[in-house]
Write a protein that holds these residues in place. Structure first.
Motif, PDB file in Angstrom:
ATOM      1  N   HIS A  33       0.830  -1.218   0.000  1.00  0.00           N
ATOM      2  CA  HIS A  33       0.000   0.000   0.000  1.00  0.00           C
ATOM      3  C   HIS A  33       0.862   1.266   0.000  1.00  0.00           C
ATOM      4  O   HIS A  33       0.610   2.203   0.756  1.00  0.00           O
ATOM      5  CB  HIS A  33      -0.912   0.011   1.232  1.00  0.00           C
ATOM      6  N   TYR A  34       1.891   1.314  -0.829  1.00  0.00           N
ATOM      7  CA  TYR A  34       2.795   2.473  -0.804  1.00  0.00           C
ATOM      8  C   TYR A  34       2.083   3.770  -1.190  1.00  0.00           C
ATOM      9  O   TYR A  34       2.482   4.855  -0.781  1.00  0.00           O
ATOM     10  CB  TYR A  34       4.003   2.244  -1.721  1.00  0.00           C
ATOM     11  N   ASP A  35       0.974   3.665  -1.970  1.00  0.00           N
ATOM     12  CA  ASP A  35       0.230   4.865  -2.355  1.00  0.00           C
ATOM     13  C   ASP A  35      -0.429   5.515  -1.145  1.00  0.00           C
ATOM     14  O   ASP A  35      -0.500   6.746  -1.046  1.00  0.00           O
ATOM     15  CB  ASP A  35      -0.819   4.544  -3.431  1.00  0.00           C
ATOM     16  N   LYS A  36      -0.900   4.702  -0.191  1.00  0.00           N
ATOM     17  CA  LYS A  36      -1.498   5.243   1.027  1.00  0.00           C
ATOM     18  C   LYS A  36      -0.436   5.647   2.039  1.00  0.00           C
ATOM     19  O   LYS A  36      -0.535   6.691   2.694  1.00  0.00           O
ATOM     20  CB  LYS A  36      -2.448   4.218   1.653  1.00  0.00           C
ATOM     21  N   ALA A  37       0.610   4.834   2.153  1.00  0.00           N
ATOM     22  CA  ALA A  37       1.668   5.107   3.130  1.00  0.00           C
ATOM     23  C   ALA A  37       2.346   6.448   2.854  1.00  0.00           C
ATOM     24  O   ALA A  37       2.813   7.115   3.777  1.00  0.00           O
ATOM     25  CB  ALA A  37       2.703   3.986   3.101  1.00  0.00           C
ATOM     26  N   ALA A  38       2.379   6.849   1.597  1.00  0.00           N
ATOM     27  CA  ALA A  38       3.070   8.087   1.204  1.00  0.00           C
ATOM     28  C   ALA A  38       2.494   9.323   1.884  1.00  0.00           C
ATOM     29  O   ALA A  38       3.192  10.327   2.043  1.00  0.00           O
ATOM     30  CB  ALA A  38       3.014   8.251  -0.312  1.00  0.00           C
ATOM     31  N   PHE A  39       1.245   9.261   2.295  1.00  0.00           N
ATOM     32  CA  PHE A  39       0.611  10.429   2.902  1.00  0.00           C
ATOM     33  C   PHE A  39       0.285  10.217   4.381  1.00  0.00           C
ATOM     34  O   PHE A  39      -0.463  10.979   4.978  1.00  0.00           O
ATOM     35  CB  PHE A  39      -0.656  10.800   2.118  1.00  0.00           C
ATOM     36  N   MET A  40       0.865   9.177   4.968  1.00  0.00           N
ATOM     37  CA  MET A  40       0.662   8.921   6.389  1.00  0.00           C
ATOM     38  C   MET A  40       1.803   9.518   7.205  1.00  0.00           C
ATOM     39  O   MET A  40       2.967   9.458   6.805  1.00  0.00           O
ATOM     40  CB  MET A  40       0.620   7.410   6.663  1.00  0.00           C
ATOM     41  N   THR A  41       1.475  10.059   8.354  1.00  0.00           N
ATOM     42  CA  THR A  41       2.520  10.445   9.301  1.00  0.00           C
ATOM     43  C   THR A  41       3.126   9.173   9.867  1.00  0.00           C
ATOM     44  O   THR A  41       2.558   8.078   9.730  1.00  0.00           O
ATOM     45  CB  THR A  41       1.938  11.286  10.445  1.00  0.00           C
ATOM     46  N   ALA A  42       4.271   9.316  10.535  1.00  0.00           N
ATOM     47  CA  ALA A  42       4.901   8.150  11.155  1.00  0.00           C
ATOM     48  C   ALA A  42       3.970   7.515  12.187  1.00  0.00           C
ATOM     49  O   ALA A  42       3.863   6.290  12.291  1.00  0.00           O
ATOM     50  CB  ALA A  42       6.223   8.558  11.805  1.00  0.00           C
ATOM     51  N   ALA A  43       3.268   8.376  12.941  1.00  0.00           N
ATOM     52  CA  ALA A  43       2.339   7.873  13.964  1.00  0.00           C
ATOM     53  C   ALA A  43       1.170   7.115  13.325  1.00  0.00           C
ATOM     54  O   ALA A  43       0.770   6.047  13.793  1.00  0.00           O
ATOM     55  CB  ALA A  43       1.820   9.034  14.805  1.00  0.00           C
ATOM     56  N   VAL A  49      -0.255  -0.437  11.281  1.00  0.00           N
ATOM     57  CA  VAL A  49       0.356  -1.771  11.270  1.00  0.00           C
ATOM     58  C   VAL A  49       0.559  -2.344  12.671  1.00  0.00           C
ATOM     59  O   VAL A  49       1.016  -3.471  12.822  1.00  0.00           O
ATOM     60  CB  VAL A  49       1.705  -1.761  10.504  1.00  0.00           C
ATOM     61  N   GLY A  50       0.252  -1.535  13.693  1.00  0.00           N
ATOM     62  CA  GLY A  50       0.347  -2.027  15.062  1.00  0.00           C
ATOM     63  C   GLY A  50       1.719  -1.939  15.697  1.00  0.00           C
ATOM     64  O   GLY A  50       2.095  -2.806  16.498  1.00  0.00           O
ATOM     65  N   VAL A  51       2.487  -0.881  15.321  1.00  0.00           N
ATOM     66  CA  VAL A  51       3.801  -0.681  15.941  1.00  0.00           C
ATOM     67  C   VAL A  51       3.900   0.760  16.427  1.00  0.00           C
ATOM     68  O   VAL A  51       3.051   1.594  16.132  1.00  0.00           O
ATOM     69  CB  VAL A  51       4.954  -0.978  14.951  1.00  0.00           C
ATOM     70  N   SER A  52       4.966   1.057  17.156  1.00  0.00           N
ATOM     71  CA  SER A  52       5.143   2.406  17.686  1.00  0.00           C
ATOM     72  C   SER A  52       5.688   3.357  16.614  1.00  0.00           C
ATOM     73  O   SER A  52       6.250   2.931  15.602  1.00  0.00           O
ATOM     74  CB  SER A  52       6.109   2.392  18.871  1.00  0.00           C
ATOM     75  N   GLU A  53       5.518   4.653  16.867  1.00  0.00           N
ATOM     76  CA  GLU A  53       6.048   5.669  15.957  1.00  0.00           C
ATOM     77  C   GLU A  53       7.572   5.566  15.865  1.00  0.00           C
ATOM     78  O   GLU A  53       8.150   5.736  14.785  1.00  0.00           O
ATOM     79  CB  GLU A  53       5.646   7.059  16.444  1.00  0.00           C
ATOM     80  N   SER A  54       8.231   5.292  16.977  1.00  0.00           N
ATOM     81  CA  SER A  54       9.695   5.173  16.980  1.00  0.00           C
ATOM     82  C   SER A  54      10.164   4.010  16.112  1.00  0.00           C
ATOM     83  O   SER A  54      11.231   4.065  15.497  1.00  0.00           O
ATOM     84  CB  SER A  54      10.215   5.024  18.410  1.00  0.00           C
ATOM     85  N   THR A  55       9.361   2.942  16.035  1.00  0.00           N
ATOM     86  CA  THR A  55       9.706   1.801  15.173  1.00  0.00           C
ATOM     87  C   THR A  55       9.673   2.213  13.708  1.00  0.00           C
ATOM     88  O   THR A  55      10.510   1.791  12.902  1.00  0.00           O
ATOM     89  CB  THR A  55       8.734   0.628  15.409  1.00  0.00           C
ATOM     90  N   VAL A  56       8.703   3.065  13.359  1.00  0.00           N
ATOM     91  CA  VAL A  56       8.600   3.570  11.982  1.00  0.00           C
ATOM     92  C   VAL A  56       9.827   4.415  11.644  1.00  0.00           C
ATOM     93  O   VAL A  56      10.399   4.293  10.556  1.00  0.00           O
ATOM     94  CB  VAL A  56       7.312   4.403  11.794  1.00  0.00           C
ATOM     95  N   VAL A  57      10.242   5.247  12.585  1.00  0.00           N
ATOM     96  CA  VAL A  57      11.418   6.100  12.369  1.00  0.00           C
ATOM     97  C   VAL A  57      12.662   5.239  12.185  1.00  0.00           C
ATOM     98  O   VAL A  57      13.485   5.483  11.292  1.00  0.00           O
ATOM     99  CB  VAL A  57      11.606   7.083  13.538  1.00  0.00           C
ATOM    100  N   ARG A  58      12.818   4.210  13.027  1.00  0.00           N
ATOM    101  CA  ARG A  58      13.974   3.319  12.911  1.00  0.00           C
ATOM    102  C   ARG A  58      13.953   2.552  11.591  1.00  0.00           C
ATOM    103  O   ARG A  58      15.006   2.275  11.003  1.00  0.00           O
ATOM    104  CB  ARG A  58      14.014   2.344  14.095  1.00  0.00           C
ATOM    105  N   PHE A  59      12.766   2.231  11.116  1.00  0.00           N
ATOM    106  CA  PHE A  59      12.624   1.554   9.822  1.00  0.00           C
ATOM    107  C   PHE A  59      13.156   2.446   8.700  1.00  0.00           C
ATOM    108  O   PHE A  59      13.887   1.972   7.819  1.00  0.00           O
ATOM    109  CB  PHE A  59      11.148   1.214   9.571  1.00  0.00           C
ATOM    110  N   GLY A  64      18.184   3.710   5.054  1.00  0.00           N
ATOM    111  CA  GLY A  64      19.194   4.670   4.630  1.00  0.00           C
ATOM    112  C   GLY A  64      18.728   6.108   4.614  1.00  0.00           C
ATOM    113  O   GLY A  64      19.455   7.002   4.159  1.00  0.00           O
ATOM    114  N   PHE A  65      17.514   6.359   5.107  1.00  0.00           N
ATOM    115  CA  PHE A  65      16.986   7.722   5.152  1.00  0.00           C
ATOM    116  C   PHE A  65      17.336   8.360   6.497  1.00  0.00           C
ATOM    117  O   PHE A  65      17.396   7.677   7.526  1.00  0.00           O
ATOM    118  CB  PHE A  65      15.470   7.726   4.957  1.00  0.00           C
ATOM    119  N   LYS A  70      11.968  11.920   5.053  1.00  0.00           N
ATOM    120  CA  LYS A  70      12.702  11.651   3.819  1.00  0.00           C
ATOM    121  C   LYS A  70      12.129  10.433   3.091  1.00  0.00           C
ATOM    122  O   LYS A  70      12.010  10.415   1.864  1.00  0.00           O
ATOM    123  CB  LYS A  70      14.188  11.430   4.113  1.00  0.00           C
ATOM    124  N   LEU A  71      11.803   9.404   3.852  1.00  0.00           N
ATOM    125  CA  LEU A  71      11.172   8.219   3.260  1.00  0.00           C
ATOM    126  C   LEU A  71       9.810   8.582   2.695  1.00  0.00           C
ATOM    127  O   LEU A  71       9.444   8.169   1.581  1.00  0.00           O
ATOM    128  CB  LEU A  71      11.029   7.114   4.307  1.00  0.00           C
TER     129      LEU A  71
END
Length: 292
Positions: A33-43, A49-59, A64-65, A70-71
């Motif tokens: 679902h990259y088309d939807k993810a592109a406009f989602m905040t990290a939170a 997906v059921g993970v923390s905001e910090s996990t998204v940042v670490r991802f 490499g971002f 940037k991602l």
């Protein structure tokens, strides 16, 4: 553009085995679902997906971002030229509710202007102003949603310089309207995702005739920029079916004012005559009319 998409998706696939359990959930969501993810905040992405905001940042860091924004920007660049209006409606329904529309859109437009202020090059802006004054004729091409900006620019340039023609759909094809364009002329192309094919073709024609070409668009990767001698960048990001034209219009407004400042005496004379005409023919409401 397709190569860029494959590169990003391939990177996610290559990194996948080394990701944590939570990061794998994010990777799977983006791949599907990259088309939807592109406009989602990290939170928001984390919640989906059921993970923390910090996990998204670490991802994002793992890919490499330098950070999630940037991602997110890389994802937005992949899809903004491809989304249909129906897909954009679906996205706006996901991220903008009727109750939050006012604040969400105003905040987005403020961000577009801020980003434009950071990206736009002052020297390029000055070169564009010089090009306007050195041109024998100015042709302005802005189709579809960019028509409003093209008409606005043409209206004021004609008041100041009296040598601008706005090219648009009508009885004559755009190429017939540009038939006599030459190396002495300036062609200003205005376009934002999804870019109007006819605008791109018009700039190709202008280049073949030796004209100086200016693009007002959202990115140096834009097909308009690829055909231009000078490009003015105006951010137009909007997760909605309506294009955000606030920043582009602000850049055009700055162009008009910069041109006008060089022609103070001409403007003063022109508007003095116009005020007389407007008053004589009641173009504007100058006074309250009595109703007996």
């Amino acid at each position: 553009m397709e190569d860029e998409k494959q590169d990003l998706m391939r990177t996610i696939q290559i990194k996948f085995p080394r990701l944590s359990k939570g990061q794998k959930l994010i990777a799977e969501y983006i791949l599907k679902h990259y088309d939807k993810a592109a406009f989602m905040t990290a939170a928001k992405l984390g919640t989906s997906v059921g993970v923390s905001e910090s996990t998204v940042v670490r991802f994002a860091n793992e890919l490499g971002f330098s950070g999630y924004p940037k991602l997110q920007k890389a994802l937005q660049e992949l899809i903004k030229n491809k989304l249909t209006t129906v897909q954009r409606i679906e996205l706006s329904n996901d991220f903008i509710s009727q109750e939050s529309a006012l604040k969400s859109v105003l905040k987005s437009d403020m961000e577009n202007i801020r980003a434009t202020l950071e990206k736009i090059n002052q020297k390029t802006f000055n070169d564009v102003v010089n090009s306007i004054f050195s041109a024998k004729r100015i042709y302005i091409v802005g189709l579809r949603s960019s028509t409003a900006i093209a008409e606005f620019l043409g209206f004021y340039l004609n008041l100041i310089l009296d040598n601008a023609t706005v090219i648009g759909y009508g009885v004559s094809d755009i190429f017939e309207q540009m038939l006599n364009v030459s190396e002495e002329d300036l062609v200003i192309g205005i376009g934002f995702p999804r870019y109007a094919g006819r605008t791109i073709e018009a700039l190709d024609y202008a280049k073949s005739r030796g004209a100086n070409v200016i693009a007002i668009t959202d990115s140096l990767l834009s097909p308009l920029a690829a055909r231009a001698d000078h490009t003015l960048i105006a951010q137009s990001n909007m997760a909605s079916f309506v294009d955000s034209l606030v920043a582009p219009l602000s850049v055009v407004n700055a162009l008009i004012i910069a041109v006008g400042l060089r022609e103070k005496e001409t403007i003063s004379s022109t508007f003095s005559r116009l005020e007389k005409i407007w008053e004589d023919y009641e173009v504007y409401s100058y006074k309250e009319k009595r109703v007996d």
